[in-house]
Design a protein around this motif. Sequence first.
Motif, mmCIF file in Angstrom:
data_model
loop_
_atom_site.group_PDB
_atom_site.id
_atom_site.type_symbol
_atom_site.label_atom_id
_atom_site.label_comp_id
_atom_site.label_asym_id
_atom_site.label_seq_id
_atom_site.Cartn_x
_atom_site.Cartn_y
_atom_site.Cartn_z
ATOM 1 N N THR A 36 -0.098 2.446 8.577
ATOM 2 C CA THR A 36 -0.097 2.620 7.122
ATOM 3 C C THR A 36 -0.742 3.945 6.740
ATOM 4 N N SER B 239 -7.001 -0.006 1.571
ATOM 5 C CA SER B 239 -6.110 -0.768 2.449
ATOM 6 C C SER B 239 -6.729 -0.995 3.822
ATOM 7 N N GLN C 176 0.825 -1.201 0.000
ATOM 8 C CA GLN C 176 0.000 0.000 0.000
ATOM 9 C C GLN C 176 0.865 1.259 0.000
ATOM 10 N N VAL D 259 -6.728 4.805 -1.879
ATOM 11 C CA VAL D 259 -5.720 3.846 -1.413
ATOM 12 C C VAL D 259 -5.889 3.598 0.081
#
Length: 170
Positions: free
Chosen positions: A161, A147, A114, A143
Amino acid sequence: MADNDKWTSEHEEGKLREAMAQPWWRLGFPAGLEQAFDARVASIQARYARYNLILGLVLYDLFAFGDYLFLPDVYTTAWFSRFANVCTMHQILLGSGFFDKKLRWRDLVIMAMQLVIAASLVYPVAISKSPDAQHYHLGLLLVVLFSNLLMGMRFALAVLTSLLISVLYG
């Protein structure tokens, strides 16, 4: 829950109830239950991760249209990054059976993927001189959503993340 669906004993269920009584910041399974839970759901999560990765790869490749429309001065660079690097990495992971490995390793690799995807979206925007490049930033939101919602990462890694993508964006 049917008896054949049980992954804990009654003694372990007592430990589970104790763990659930903890404050939210200390929530977690005891070590034995964590391993049993991981073993029980690993194959299910691996199957969904594979399907969602294929879906994500198709959606990611659709960004190529946005590359051409919003980044006309650097779309070839964006396409090279997209098709030569990211798509190849995804196909290798899909074909390797990687998703049947340990859950923690799978989460770390998904996190890395990712971040690479986010970088592949940020870099062309950063080097583009097109006035339309500003519209391309919404791709990072997709994105992050993808994710966090579809890849099944553990909460802590999903937050990390998202934070790293935000730093990359900044």
